[in-house]
Motif scaffolding. Sequence first.
Motif, PDB file in Angstrom:
ATOM      1  N   UNK A 188       0.800  -1.213   0.000  1.00  0.00           N
ATOM      2  CA  UNK A 188       0.000   0.000   0.000  1.00  0.00           C
ATOM      3  C   UNK A 188       0.838   1.270   0.000  1.00  0.00           C
ATOM      4  N   UNK A 189       2.044   1.201   0.538  1.00  0.00           N
ATOM      5  CA  UNK A 189       2.921   2.372   0.600  1.00  0.00           C
ATOM      6  C   UNK A 189       3.719   2.584  -0.685  1.00  0.00           C
ATOM      7  N   UNK A 190       3.838   1.564  -1.504  1.00  0.00           N
ATOM      8  CA  UNK A 190       4.737   1.614  -2.662  1.00  0.00           C
ATOM      9  C   UNK A 190       4.110   2.302  -3.862  1.00  0.00           C
ATOM     10  N   UNK A 191       4.966   2.960  -4.635  1.00  0.00           N
ATOM     11  CA  UNK A 191       4.553   3.525  -5.917  1.00  0.00           C
ATOM     12  C   UNK A 191       4.832   2.561  -7.065  1.00  0.00           C
ATOM     13  N   UNK A 192       5.828   1.717  -6.882  1.00  0.00           N
ATOM     14  CA  UNK A 192       6.205   0.739  -7.910  1.00  0.00           C
ATOM     15  C   UNK A 192       6.666  -0.531  -7.220  1.00  0.00           C
ATOM     16  N   UNK A 193       6.178  -1.658  -7.674  1.00  0.00           N
ATOM     17  CA  UNK A 193       6.633  -2.958  -7.157  1.00  0.00           C
ATOM     18  C   UNK A 193       7.008  -3.840  -8.333  1.00  0.00           C
ATOM     19  N   UNK A 194       8.255  -4.302  -8.328  1.00  0.00           N
ATOM     20  CA  UNK A 194       8.744  -5.233  -9.340  1.00  0.00           C
ATOM     21  C   UNK A 194       9.292  -6.463  -8.633  1.00  0.00           C
ATOM     22  N   UNK A 195       8.802  -7.629  -9.007  1.00  0.00           N
ATOM     23  CA  UNK A 195       9.206  -8.887  -8.397  1.00  0.00           C
ATOM     24  C   UNK A 195       9.865  -9.783  -9.442  1.00  0.00           C
ATOM     25  N   UNK A 196      10.912 -10.479  -9.029  1.00  0.00           N
ATOM     26  CA  UNK A 196      11.659 -11.358  -9.928  1.00  0.00           C
ATOM     27  C   UNK A 196      11.377 -12.810  -9.586  1.00  0.00           C
ATOM     28  N   UNK A 197      11.011 -13.590 -10.594  1.00  0.00           N
ATOM     29  CA  UNK A 197      10.738 -15.006 -10.390  1.00  0.00           C
ATOM     30  C   UNK A 197      11.692 -15.884 -11.165  1.00  0.00           C
ATOM     31  N   UNK A 198      11.847 -17.118 -10.678  1.00  0.00           N
ATOM     32  CA  UNK A 198      12.723 -18.091 -11.341  1.00  0.00           C
ATOM     33  C   UNK A 198      12.132 -19.477 -11.181  1.00  0.00           C
ATOM     34  N   UNK A 199      12.151 -20.243 -12.271  1.00  0.00           N
ATOM     35  CA  UNK A 199      11.706 -21.624 -12.211  1.00  0.00           C
ATOM     36  C   UNK A 199      12.751 -22.477 -11.510  1.00  0.00           C
ATOM     37  N   UNK A 200      12.297 -23.456 -10.745  1.00  0.00           N
ATOM     38  CA  UNK A 200      13.212 -24.449 -10.180  1.00  0.00           C
ATOM     39  C   UNK A 200      13.446 -25.547 -11.202  1.00  0.00           C
ATOM     40  N   UNK A 201      14.696 -25.937 -11.360  1.00  0.00           N
ATOM     41  CA  UNK A 201      15.044 -27.017 -12.276  1.00  0.00           C
ATOM     42  C   UNK A 201      15.736 -28.116 -11.490  1.00  0.00           C
ATOM     43  N   UNK A 202      15.716 -29.323 -12.032  1.00  0.00           N
ATOM     44  CA  UNK A 202      16.252 -30.466 -11.299  1.00  0.00           C
ATOM     45  C   UNK A 202      17.760 -30.377 -11.118  1.00  0.00           C
ATOM     46  N   UNK A 203      18.463 -29.901 -12.128  1.00  0.00           N
ATOM     47  CA  UNK A 203      19.915 -29.821 -12.045  1.00  0.00           C
ATOM     48  C   UNK A 203      20.388 -28.425 -12.417  1.00  0.00           C
ATOM     49  N   UNK A 204      21.355 -27.922 -11.659  1.00  0.00           N
ATOM     50  CA  UNK A 204      21.964 -26.640 -11.997  1.00  0.00           C
ATOM     51  C   UNK A 204      20.999 -25.482 -11.812  1.00  0.00           C
ATOM     52  N   UNK A 205      21.154 -24.464 -12.640  1.00  0.00           N
ATOM     53  CA  UNK A 205      20.355 -23.248 -12.549  1.00  0.00           C
ATOM     54  C   UNK A 205      19.918 -22.867 -13.950  1.00  0.00           C
ATOM     55  N   UNK A 206      18.939 -22.016 -14.033  1.00  0.00           N
ATOM     56  CA  UNK A 206      18.529 -21.451 -15.302  1.00  0.00           C
ATOM     57  C   UNK A 206      18.840 -19.970 -15.286  1.00  0.00           C
ATOM     58  N   UNK A 207      19.261 -19.434 -16.410  1.00  0.00           N
ATOM     59  CA  UNK A 207      19.596 -18.016 -16.456  1.00  0.00           C
ATOM     60  C   UNK A 207      18.402 -17.149 -16.861  1.00  0.00           C
ATOM     61  N   UNK A 208      17.206 -17.729 -16.845  1.00  0.00           N
ATOM     62  CA  UNK A 208      15.995 -16.963 -17.142  1.00  0.00           C
ATOM     63  C   UNK A 208      15.385 -16.424 -15.852  1.00  0.00           C
ATOM     64  N   UNK A 209      14.994 -15.149 -15.896  1.00  0.00           N
ATOM     65  CA  UNK A 209      14.306 -14.531 -14.771  1.00  0.00           C
ATOM     66  C   UNK A 209      13.042 -13.851 -15.296  1.00  0.00           C
ATOM     67  N   UNK A 210      11.964 -13.998 -14.550  1.00  0.00           N
ATOM     68  CA  UNK A 210      10.693 -13.402 -14.936  1.00  0.00           C
ATOM     69  C   UNK A 210      10.485 -12.101 -14.170  1.00  0.00           C
ATOM     70  N   UNK A 211      10.348 -11.014 -14.906  1.00  0.00           N
ATOM     71  CA  UNK A 211      10.129  -9.686 -14.327  1.00  0.00           C
ATOM     72  C   UNK A 211       8.622  -9.445 -14.236  1.00  0.00           C
ATOM     73  N   UNK A 212       8.133  -9.279 -13.013  1.00  0.00           N
ATOM     74  CA  UNK A 212       6.703  -9.046 -12.771  1.00  0.00           C
ATOM     75  C   UNK A 212       6.490  -7.615 -12.283  1.00  0.00           C
TER      76      UNK A 212
END
Length: 238
Positions: A188-212
Amino acid sequence: LPSLHKLVPGMQKGMLCIFGARPNVGKSMFWHYSVAGAGGFLDQGAKVLCITNEELARRHTYRMMSAATQIPTRDLPNHAENLKTRWAKIKDNLLVLDGDQMTLGEIEMKIETEKPDVVCVDILDKVPLSGSFAREDIRLTELYGQARSIAKRYDCVFMGFNQLSAHAEGRTNLDYGMLAGSKTGKAGEADLIILLGKENVEEGDTNMRWVNIVKNKINGTHYRYVCMVDPDIACFRD
């Protein structure tokens, strides 16, 4: 990020902006790149104050050096000339402080002294606040309300970086109800909210990030899209 700029064409002074992600997703890297990457705040001539209460300030500074020069942190000692020509041009407008146990009042005093255009606090939830509160969500609502007032009083952009709750783990479609500790008060106090999401993968990491973009008083745009990260040089790419 060109795609993000099209959706949110710049933050304005006096705003409180919240950025969140689960651990090890890239919220700190997001401000490293926003501050020091090509076309970032420092390149725009802004004065930036960064307060960190988790990792040491020098570690954040090294990563911003990487974002600015496109040189991996581990290789920076071998590229002194590149640092002189690139980093030396922008570093004078940057102040990074270890803020462990630094209260919001102390942060305000530093803002009053330094007069920055942009303030980054990582992690904002951990900043101590004077007074007693019946519940943590009440404390956080008051903390964020005061942070927004500071942004207005000192004519700066106040950027707060925080963790998301476990409900955001492995998800790419996020909402402000996933902000840790307070589902409504902080948002309620914020003017802008941006959240970053990432899928879980079985091995290693993914370099994709979802900007919400989940709250946006700048132009009302709400959107979700995917981008790429390069942790070695603390950079985001469309």
